[in-house]
Design a protein around this motif. Structure first.
Motif: not given
Length: 350
Positions: A322-339
């Protein structure tokens, strides 16, 4: 842009095949990605000392009063420093498929070279590359042969050459002493010129003295060991190190053993049965990393002990689609070491 996030875990129980048959990547239909597990990069810095006897080493005591000068070459090693740092690698047992919404372009998902999910709808932070140790350039010594007078080179024996060379060394030292005291016949005009003259005399002294005392060169050697802890271990052989040979093979008893201990600090509670059921919903899987304590020790005492994040000692959680549905523009960054989630941003609908 929206993602439909129909997610499938790549495992034998769900997809009826092994994860190794899936290749991570992004295409127009979706993306296959891995979450990372945490490896430990262990950097061992050792000093290599190489001694080369001088041409006149057996006359060192007679002419320069240098005692215990060896006439045999030798090489020795010692461990200077050991440090640890966490790094991330793809966990092929944590592979997932994301199917794109038809209106979504593939560039919405950013993967590392080995297929680890780094970001969605965002430019991932650069993963710092490991920089190996680069030794400082060594100062170039004068060639003592170029400092020998014609009389020394024409001498009929090594003993006579050594005697004449020793006389030159004492003359150089006397000249330097007179300059320092201001008693030389030709004193320099200023302090800078005096400094240059003293430095040149010092270099000449060192070069000629090396013919008696020999030369000792010290080099720093860096060796990197990468391990991926999958369980706790109390005492596991990490490497063997010899004072005469440096790092040797694990089965070479010429080297003294260095061990590693890994302790799961249980920083993250295990999920209950209800939480596991929720993982069948649509969304994005991320790691909730645990922590581990990694200790390196020899036969006598601990050398270094470090607490590090550990993706494999944590849990996998689901970020709702639901965080990524068409009503929102969600940007997500993950830690490359831990995920783990490094940052999550969402624009409110207009």
């Amino acid at each position: 842009m929206a993602l439909s996030f129909v997610i499938c875990q790549l495992s034998s129980s769900v997809a009826q095949t092994t994860t190794s048959s899936y290749q991570p990547g992004v295409n127009n239909e979706g993306a296959v990605y891995f979450l990372p597990k945490t490896a430990v990069r262990i950097i061992v810095q050792a000093e290599k000392t190489t001694y080369t006897p001088g041409e006149f080493s057996k006359y060192a005591d007679r002419y320069l009063r240098l005692q215990d000068v060896s006439t045999e070459p030798s090489v020795s090693y010692r461990v200077m420093n050991i440090r640890q740092e966490a790094t991330g690698i793809a966990d092929t047992l944590k592979g997932f498929v994301v199917k794109f919404d038809p209106k979504t372009v593939a560039s919405n998902i950013a993967l590392s070279d080995d297929g680890v999910l780094l970001a969605i709808n965002a430019v991932p932070q650069p993963v710092p590359a490991y920089k190996p140790f680069v030794p400082a350039p060594k100062a170039k010594m004068l060639n003592p042969r170029e400092l020998m007078s014609e009389e020394i080179l024409a001498a009929g024996s090594k003993a006579k050459m050594a005697e004449l060379t020793a006389q030159d060394i004492y003359e150089i030292r006397e000249s330097r002493k007179l300059l320092i005291r201001g008693q030389a016949d030709n004193m320099p005009q200023d302090g800078e010129q005096l400094k240059l003259m003293l430095n040149q005399l010092e270099l000449q002294d060192q070069a000629l003295t090396s013919l008696f005392a020999g030369t000792t060169l010290r080099d720093t050697i860096e060796q990197v060991i990468t391990i991926v802890p999958v369980k706790e271990t109390e005492r596991e052989l990490l490497f063997r190190f010899s004072k005469k040979l440096g790092m040797v093979a694990d089965d070479d008893l010429a080297g003294e053993p260095y061990y590693i201990r890994v302790v799961n600090l249980h920083a993250v509670p295990m999920p209950d049965a209800d939480d596991k059921k929720k993982k069948t919903d649509n969304g994005v899987y991320i790691n909730v990393p645990g922590k581990m304590k990694v200790t390196i020790f020899d036969a006598v005492e601990p050398i270094v002990s470090t607490e590090l994040p550990a993706a494999q000692f944590g849990n996998v959680e689901l970020l709702s689609g639901a965080l990524f549905n068409k009503r929102y523009t969600t940007r997500l960054w993950l830690n490359p070491v831990t995920g783990a989630v490094e940052r999550l941003e969402a624009d409110q609908p207009k």
